[in-house]
Design an enzyme around this catalytic site. Structure first.
Site, PDB file in Angstrom:
ATOM      1  N   ASP A 226       0.858  -1.179   0.000  1.00 20.77           N
ATOM      2  CA  ASP A 226       0.000   0.000   0.000  1.00 20.77           C
ATOM      3  C   ASP A 226       0.900   1.237   0.000  1.00 20.77           C
ATOM      4  O   ASP A 226       1.720   1.402   0.906  1.00 20.77           O
ATOM      5  CB  ASP A 226      -0.852  -0.048   1.280  1.00 20.77           C
ATOM      6  CG  ASP A 226      -1.769   1.139   1.424  1.00 20.77           C
ATOM      7  OD1 ASP A 226      -1.597   2.152   0.705  1.00 20.77           O
ATOM      8  OD2 ASP A 226      -2.663   1.068   2.282  1.00 20.77           O
ATOM      9  N   ILE A 227       0.733   2.076  -0.977  1.00 18.20           N
ATOM     10  CA  ILE A 227       1.639   3.230  -1.140  1.00 18.20           C
ATOM     11  C   ILE A 227       1.556   4.200   0.041  1.00 18.20           C
ATOM     12  O   ILE A 227       2.513   4.904   0.326  1.00 18.20           O
ATOM     13  CB  ILE A 227       1.396   3.935  -2.492  1.00 18.20           C
ATOM     14  CG1 ILE A 227       2.591   4.821  -2.857  1.00 18.20           C
ATOM     15  CG2 ILE A 227       0.091   4.728  -2.496  1.00 18.20           C
ATOM     16  CD1 ILE A 227       2.631   5.239  -4.304  1.00 18.20           C
TER      17      ILE A 227
ATOM     18  N   ASN B 273      -7.271  12.906  -9.923  1.00 17.68           N
ATOM     19  CA  ASN B 273      -8.048  13.362 -11.085  1.00 17.68           C
ATOM     20  C   ASN B 273      -7.934  14.878 -11.141  1.00 17.68           C
ATOM     21  O   ASN B 273      -7.438  15.503 -10.207  1.00 17.68           O
ATOM     22  CB  ASN B 273      -9.503  12.878 -11.003  1.00 17.68           C
ATOM     23  CG  ASN B 273     -10.223  13.446  -9.797  1.00 17.68           C
ATOM     24  OD1 ASN B 273     -10.412  14.653  -9.684  1.00 17.68           O
ATOM     25  ND2 ASN B 273     -10.615  12.572  -8.880  1.00 17.68           N
TER      26      ASN B 273
ATOM     27  N   GLY C 267      -9.472   4.512  -5.110  1.00 12.91           N
ATOM     28  CA  GLY C 267      -8.141   3.957  -5.366  1.00 12.91           C
ATOM     29  C   GLY C 267      -7.055   4.600  -4.519  1.00 12.91           C
ATOM     30  O   GLY C 267      -7.243   4.872  -3.326  1.00 12.91           O
TER      31      GLY C 267
ATOM     32  N   ASP D 231      -5.893   7.584  -4.661  1.00 14.17           N
ATOM     33  CA  ASP D 231      -6.310   8.937  -4.266  1.00 14.17           C
ATOM     34  C   ASP D 231      -7.111   8.893  -2.958  1.00 14.17           C
ATOM     35  O   ASP D 231      -6.818   9.652  -2.012  1.00 14.17           O
ATOM     36  CB  ASP D 231      -7.169   9.489  -5.414  1.00 14.17           C
ATOM     37  CG  ASP D 231      -7.300  10.997  -5.398  1.00 14.17           C
ATOM     38  OD1 ASP D 231      -6.586  11.641  -4.609  1.00 14.17           O
ATOM     39  OD2 ASP D 231      -8.116  11.522  -6.180  1.00 14.17           O
TER      40      ASP D 231
ATOM     41  N   SER E 228      -2.948   5.167 -13.749  1.00 12.42           N
ATOM     42  CA  SER E 228      -4.001   4.878 -14.749  1.00 12.42           C
ATOM     43  C   SER E 228      -4.420   3.406 -14.846  1.00 12.42           C
ATOM     44  O   SER E 228      -5.342   3.098 -15.597  1.00 12.42           O
ATOM     45  CB  SER E 228      -3.619   5.371 -16.168  1.00 12.42           C
ATOM     46  OG  SER E 228      -3.692   6.781 -16.250  1.00 12.42           O
TER      47      SER E 228
ATOM     48  N   TYR F 187      -8.924   4.023 -14.094  1.00  7.02           N
ATOM     49  CA  TYR F 187      -8.779   4.562 -15.459  1.00  7.02           C
ATOM     50  C   TYR F 187      -8.529   3.492 -16.529  1.00  7.02           C
ATOM     51  O   TYR F 187      -8.432   3.808 -17.710  1.00  7.02           O
ATOM     52  CB  TYR F 187      -7.717   5.657 -15.495  1.00  7.02           C
ATOM     53  CG  TYR F 187      -8.197   6.995 -14.952  1.00  7.02           C
ATOM     54  CD1 TYR F 187      -9.520   7.193 -14.541  1.00  7.02           C
ATOM     55  CD2 TYR F 187      -7.338   8.088 -14.869  1.00  7.02           C
ATOM     56  CE1 TYR F 187      -9.952   8.417 -14.045  1.00  7.02           C
ATOM     57  CE2 TYR F 187      -7.776   9.325 -14.381  1.00  7.02           C
ATOM     58  CZ  TYR F 187      -9.083   9.477 -13.959  1.00  7.02           C
ATOM     59  OH  TYR F 187      -9.514  10.696 -13.482  1.00  7.02           O
TER      60      TYR F 187
HETATM   61  N1  AR6 Z   1      -1.376   1.541  -2.924  1.00  3.86           N
HETATM   62  C1  AR6 Z   1      -0.780   1.195  -4.094  1.00  3.86           C
HETATM   63  N2  AR6 Z   1      -1.465   0.943  -5.213  1.00  3.86           N
HETATM   64  C2  AR6 Z   1      -2.821   1.039  -5.156  1.00  3.86           C
HETATM   65  C3  AR6 Z   1      -3.514   1.397  -3.978  1.00  3.86           C
HETATM   66  C4  AR6 Z   1      -2.733   1.657  -2.812  1.00  3.86           C
HETATM   67  N3  AR6 Z   1      -3.279   2.019  -1.660  1.00  3.86           N
HETATM   68  N4  AR6 Z   1      -4.847   1.412  -4.264  1.00  3.86           N
HETATM   69  C5  AR6 Z   1      -4.986   1.074  -5.560  1.00  3.86           C
HETATM   70  N5  AR6 Z   1      -3.761   0.828  -6.102  1.00  3.86           N
HETATM   71  P1  AR6 Z   1      -6.228   3.951  -9.226  1.00  3.86           P
HETATM   72  P2  AR6 Z   1      -6.116   5.441 -11.778  1.00  3.86           P
HETATM   73  C6  AR6 Z   1      -3.398   0.451  -7.475  1.00  3.86           C
HETATM   74  O1  AR6 Z   1      -7.605   3.519  -9.496  1.00  3.86           O
HETATM   75  O2  AR6 Z   1      -6.361   4.193 -12.542  1.00  3.86           O
HETATM   76  C7  AR6 Z   1      -9.418   7.861  -8.434  1.00  3.86           C
HETATM   77  O3  AR6 Z   1     -10.802   7.933  -8.199  1.00  3.86           O
HETATM   78  C8  AR6 Z   1      -4.499  -0.050  -8.373  1.00  3.86           C
HETATM   79  O4  AR6 Z   1      -4.654  -1.464  -8.205  1.00  3.86           O
HETATM   80  O5  AR6 Z   1      -5.883   4.428  -7.857  1.00  3.86           O
HETATM   81  O6  AR6 Z   1      -5.026   6.382 -12.226  1.00  3.86           O
HETATM   82  C9  AR6 Z   1      -8.846   9.211  -8.844  1.00  3.86           C
HETATM   83  O7  AR6 Z   1      -9.476  10.275  -8.156  1.00  3.86           O
HETATM   84  C10 AR6 Z   1      -3.968   0.303  -9.745  1.00  3.86           C
HETATM   85  O8  AR6 Z   1      -3.051  -0.675 -10.237  1.00  3.86           O
HETATM   86  O9  AR6 Z   1      -5.775   5.175 -10.221  1.00  3.86           O
HETATM   87  C11 AR6 Z   1      -9.149   9.251 -10.313  1.00  3.86           C
HETATM   88  O10 AR6 Z   1     -10.489   9.646 -10.544  1.00  3.86           O
HETATM   89  C12 AR6 Z   1      -3.172   1.590  -9.523  1.00  3.86           C
HETATM   90  O11 AR6 Z   1      -2.940   1.643  -8.114  1.00  3.86           O
HETATM   91  C13 AR6 Z   1      -8.965   7.817 -10.745  1.00  3.86           C
HETATM   92  O12 AR6 Z   1      -9.199   7.037  -9.562  1.00  3.86           O
HETATM   93  C14 AR6 Z   1      -3.906   2.863  -9.947  1.00  3.86           C
HETATM   94  O13 AR6 Z   1      -5.284   2.738  -9.633  1.00  3.86           O
HETATM   95  C15 AR6 Z   1      -7.561   7.534 -11.216  1.00  3.86           C
HETATM   96  O14 AR6 Z   1      -7.492   6.217 -11.718  1.00  3.86           O
END
Ligand code: AR6
Length: 171
Positions: free
Chosen positions: A10-11, A24, A32, A34, A122, A126
């Site tokens: 978890d980042i 976003n 996610g 964010d 993404s 995304y």
């Molecule tokens: N730590 C590390 N990686 C993670 C975590 C975490 N805690 N949570 C998810 N991932 P995403 P996007 C992974 O959806 O695709 C938001 O609503 C996840 O499995 O966080 O760029 C924003 O506000 C995936 O591989 O970002 C935007 O609206 C990667 O991180 C939108 O989502 C990115 O997933 C951005 O979408």
């Protein structure tokens, strides 16, 4: 040359100078990464994002760009917010995804950050395919001139970790 490392986890738990948020354009939170960053980092981050919206980024942060705020209560000094492109079958948006990594490193250089933790931008909400997202991430970091010493990709699950490991070995 920048050292690229991979960890699974978890980042929001990463100790790094800067942690990159897959945000976003609104900069006002989401799901996610964010959602996790704002939840664990506390209200100071949202407050700083609101201030950015009230000043330089009145209409939001454009896709492919990056901007820094405090990291609040996270074990990092800064959060660098970047906006990845939504994946599209019809249109090649790879240049925008590459720009997220490049711009985040440029902001990290401005801050003087030496260690930067990135998620796989993404590849979640995304919809970007993980193998292509990993290729763009690693190729772009390798090709970017930066004073950052370590770029750490923090992959949420085992499949993402393995995909990045394969790309790192083959690139
Ligand atoms: N730590 C590390 N990686 C993670 C975590 C975490 N805690 N949570 C998810 N991932 P995403 P996007 C992974 O959806 O695709 C938001 O609503 C996840 O499995 O966080 O760029 C924003 O506000 C995936 O591989 O970002 C935007 O609206 C990667 O991180 C939108 O989502 C990115 O997933 C951005 O979408």
């Amino acid at each position: 040359m920048v050292r690229i490392t991979l960890v699974q986890g978890d980042i929001t738990a990463e100790h790094a100078d800067a942690v990159v948020n897959a945000a976003n354009s609104s900069l006002l939170g989401g799901g996610g990464v964010d959602g996790a960053i704002h939840r664990r980092g506390g209200p100071e981050i949202l407050e700083a994002c609101r201030a950015l919206r009230a000043s330089h980024y009145g209409s939001g942060l454009p896709t492919g760009r990056a901007v820094a705020t405090t990291a609040g209560r996270l074990p990092a000094r800064w959060v660098i917010h970047t906006v990845g492109p939504v994946w599209s079958r019809e249109e090649d948006r790879s240049a925008l995804l590459a720009s997220c990594y490049r711009e985040s490193l440029r902001v990290a250089d401005e801050l003087g950050a030496r260690t930067v933790a990135f998620p796989a931008i993404s590849t979640g909400i995304y919809g970007w395919p993980m193998d292509d997202g990993a290729r763009i991430a690693i190729e772009t970091v390798r090709a970017t001139k930066t004073a950052v010493e370590e770029v750490r990709f923090v992959l949420f699950d085992d499949a993402a970790y393995r995909t990045f490991a394969t790309q790192l070995a083959s690139a």
